[in-house]
Motif scaffolding. Sequence first.
Motif, PDB file in Angstrom:
ATOM      1  N   ASP A 295      46.710  -2.269  49.738  1.00  0.00           N
ATOM      2  CA  ASP A 295      46.425  -2.777  48.532  1.00  0.00           C
ATOM      3  C   ASP A 295      47.742  -3.569  47.938  1.00  0.00           C
ATOM      4  OD1 ASP A 295      43.593  -2.142  48.745  1.00  0.00           O
ATOM      5  OD2 ASP A 295      43.929  -0.354  47.357  1.00  0.00           O
ATOM      6  N   ALA A 296      48.837  -2.726  48.232  1.00  0.00           N
ATOM      7  CA  ALA A 296      50.174  -3.469  47.622  1.00  0.00           C
ATOM      8  C   ALA A 296      50.608  -4.393  48.396  1.00  0.00           C
ATOM      9  CB  ALA A 296      51.138  -2.221  47.798  1.00  0.00           C
ATOM     10  N   LEU A 297      50.368  -4.510  49.716  1.00  0.00           N
ATOM     11  CA  LEU A 297      50.375  -5.836  50.376  1.00  0.00           C
ATOM     12  C   LEU A 297      49.636  -7.168  49.969  1.00  0.00           C
ATOM     13  CD1 LEU A 297      50.780  -4.535  53.764  1.00  0.00           C
ATOM     14  CD2 LEU A 297      52.595  -5.382  52.671  1.00  0.00           C
ATOM     15  N   PRO A 303      49.018 -11.935  53.568  1.00  0.00           N
ATOM     16  CA  PRO A 303      47.778 -11.771  54.286  1.00  0.00           C
ATOM     17  C   PRO A 303      47.442 -10.595  55.129  1.00  0.00           C
ATOM     18  CG  PRO A 303      49.377 -12.942  55.483  1.00  0.00           C
ATOM     19  CD  PRO A 303      50.008 -12.702  54.125  1.00  0.00           C
ATOM     20  N   ALA A 304      47.441  -9.565  54.600  1.00  0.00           N
ATOM     21  CA  ALA A 304      47.208  -8.010  55.195  1.00  0.00           C
ATOM     22  C   ALA A 304      45.767  -7.932  55.695  1.00  0.00           C
ATOM     23  CB  ALA A 304      47.814  -6.993  54.329  1.00  0.00           C
ATOM     24  N   ILE A 315      47.374  -1.694  60.029  1.00  0.00           N
ATOM     25  CA  ILE A 315      47.323  -3.029  59.156  1.00  0.00           C
ATOM     26  C   ILE A 315      48.042  -4.030  60.085  1.00  0.00           C
ATOM     27  CG2 ILE A 315      48.349  -3.760  56.927  1.00  0.00           C
ATOM     28  CD1 ILE A 315      48.261  -1.042  55.800  1.00  0.00           C
ATOM     29  N   ALA A 316      47.773  -5.269  59.614  1.00  0.00           N
ATOM     30  CA  ALA A 316      48.584  -6.407  60.490  1.00  0.00           C
ATOM     31  C   ALA A 316      48.875  -7.276  59.288  1.00  0.00           C
ATOM     32  CB  ALA A 316      47.635  -7.043  61.492  1.00  0.00           C
ATOM     33  N   VAL A 317      50.086  -7.770  59.388  1.00  0.00           N
ATOM     34  CA  VAL A 317      50.406  -9.027  58.318  1.00  0.00           C
ATOM     35  C   VAL A 317      51.019 -10.017  59.258  1.00  0.00           C
ATOM     36  CG1 VAL A 317      51.599  -9.473  56.380  1.00  0.00           C
ATOM     37  CG2 VAL A 317      50.945  -7.114  56.705  1.00  0.00           C
ATOM     38  N   GLY A 318      50.225 -11.034  59.518  1.00  0.00           N
ATOM     39  CA  GLY A 318      50.648 -12.184  60.385  1.00  0.00           C
ATOM     40  C   GLY A 318      50.937 -11.505  62.116  1.00  0.00           C
ATOM     41  N   LEU A 390      58.273  -6.504  54.293  1.00  0.00           N
ATOM     42  CA  LEU A 390      57.625  -7.542  54.501  1.00  0.00           C
ATOM     43  C   LEU A 390      57.413  -8.566  53.207  1.00  0.00           C
ATOM     44  CD1 LEU A 390      54.846  -5.459  55.927  1.00  0.00           C
ATOM     45  CD2 LEU A 390      55.768  -7.210  56.834  1.00  0.00           C
ATOM     46  N   ARG A 391      57.600  -8.242  51.883  1.00  0.00           N
ATOM     47  CA  ARG A 391      57.769  -9.066  50.956  1.00  0.00           C
ATOM     48  C   ARG A 391      58.912  -9.944  51.016  1.00  0.00           C
ATOM     49  NH1 ARG A 391      56.708  -4.148  46.494  1.00  0.00           N
ATOM     50  NH2 ARG A 391      54.559  -4.533  46.209  1.00  0.00           N
ATOM     51  N   SER A 392      60.160  -9.303  51.270  1.00  0.00           N
ATOM     52  CA  SER A 392      60.999 -10.270  51.375  1.00  0.00           C
ATOM     53  C   SER A 392      61.043 -11.352  52.634  1.00  0.00           C
ATOM     54  CB  SER A 392      62.423  -9.630  51.440  1.00  0.00           C
ATOM     55  OG  SER A 392      62.410  -9.039  52.959  1.00  0.00           O
ATOM     56  N   LYS A 393      60.539 -10.952  53.832  1.00  0.00           N
ATOM     57  CA  LYS A 393      60.112 -11.893  54.718  1.00  0.00           C
ATOM     58  C   LYS A 393      59.056 -13.059  54.245  1.00  0.00           C
ATOM     59  CE  LYS A 393      58.051 -11.725  59.434  1.00  0.00           C
ATOM     60  NZ  LYS A 393      57.245 -10.965  60.515  1.00  0.00           N
ATOM     61  N   GLU A 394      58.301 -12.710  53.476  1.00  0.00           N
ATOM     62  CA  GLU A 394      57.181 -13.661  52.932  1.00  0.00           C
ATOM     63  C   GLU A 394      57.842 -14.553  52.072  1.00  0.00           C
ATOM     64  OE1 GLU A 394      54.414 -14.154  53.485  1.00  0.00           O
ATOM     65  OE2 GLU A 394      53.340 -15.442  51.646  1.00  0.00           O
ATOM     66  N   SER A 395      58.753 -14.088  51.198  1.00  0.00           N
ATOM     67  CA  SER A 395      59.584 -14.899  50.417  1.00  0.00           C
ATOM     68  C   SER A 395      60.608 -15.766  51.004  1.00  0.00           C
ATOM     69  CB  SER A 395      60.245 -14.362  49.160  1.00  0.00           C
ATOM     70  OG  SER A 395      61.155 -13.266  49.687  1.00  0.00           O
TER      71      SER A 395
END
Length: 398
Positions: A295-297, A303-304, A315-318, A390-395
């Motif tokens: 939920d936080a992702l 795109p979790a 969970i997978a994110v990309g 994961l948030r910093s990777k995304e940004s």
Amino acid sequence: MRDVSESAAGMRQAMHAGAPQHGDEPGFHESANNGLLIASLAALVVRLARMSLFEGKMVSGTSRTHGSPVGLGPDDRRAMSAISRACLVQGLPDHGAEIHDLLALCTRPLGEWLTLPEVVQAGLNHTVLIHADDGIPTAEAEELAAGFTGMTAAIEEQLFARFVDVLSRHPEGQANTYYTKVREFVVRNPVCNLDEFKVGLTDEVPARLWMIIQREFYEAVPTGWCIDGTVPICDHCGNAMKKGRAALVCRTAACVASHAARSSRSVAASSVMRVARGIRQYWVEPGIDELRLYDALRASGLPAELYPFRDRVDIAVGDTGIDLKAYVSPETLGQKFRRSIGGLAYYPQRLLVVPDWQAASMPSYLDRLSRAMGRDDVTCLTVSQALARLRSKESGYA
Ligand SMILES: [Zn+2]
């Protein structure tokens, strides 16, 4: 599924005691096989739980014979004898003498009663083998028993056999979607009125799966769960609450570990169903932390995916695969991933994530985990560290 006993206490009551009769088969030689002692105890717990969960048999202290299929087999006797011997060598009471007493002890941390050097050395002081409320083996008991000779299919495999079978009759992509939908629903609704969801869910999953949800994943709420006539529900995870020492406590351990108890509604026991005990242990307990991270992702716009490819990873994110595990012992968890990284192998970036409350429960948890795992292709992080990464990777991509 047969709910033969309500709790570990129930499991003990369901068994009827017989005289301890240790066979005199050659057992373990303390000096050579210390490492096997705990594995054999864990295997004993898993064997007896399987018998009670799937075959509906009572656990009995008598010997199993052709005429009486209930009772202890030679493997069980050997495991008990080994515990007895180890206890006597260490000057401890003979905890292996009687199966019901032994199983009752297994609901407590090993360090409280089995103070043996091998328990301390293996980092198992805080490890519990039987979940006290559900009376079934913990994930750690199964891990410790894994690979021990004579073990057959895991309990989890048997528990979900029909579910997996029905899914396999659908095309791959569809089956994967159904799997995630059903599991997410169950984790989010440990106690619920299934009729309220029936209309919505039967549109999304085939009737046959709905039937499994109704008949195998849920069961009636026992009247013993009522407090002043109704069942109080946890505001955080939706599970029922029970009376604690001072106030109500949630029945989900992972919820208790990270939230102050709060309940603002109660329901009539007859109006709701509860998740069956095996499902509670395999899906709901770990699911609380998995969904919190998921939920936080999602809330961060990532795109979790939850339980992709029917639980290849949690969970997978990309290209990142995430497994989330709440093991008391970092050593046991590390051993598990040293043996196999399972579905993480499908992802170039691999995270083994531990809830913050679990990592904070002992000093250097993550360091001990990495050391026990002994591999550098998986990164060990807490949930909040994983989120930040994961948030910093995304940004970084943006
Ligand atoms: Zn809760």
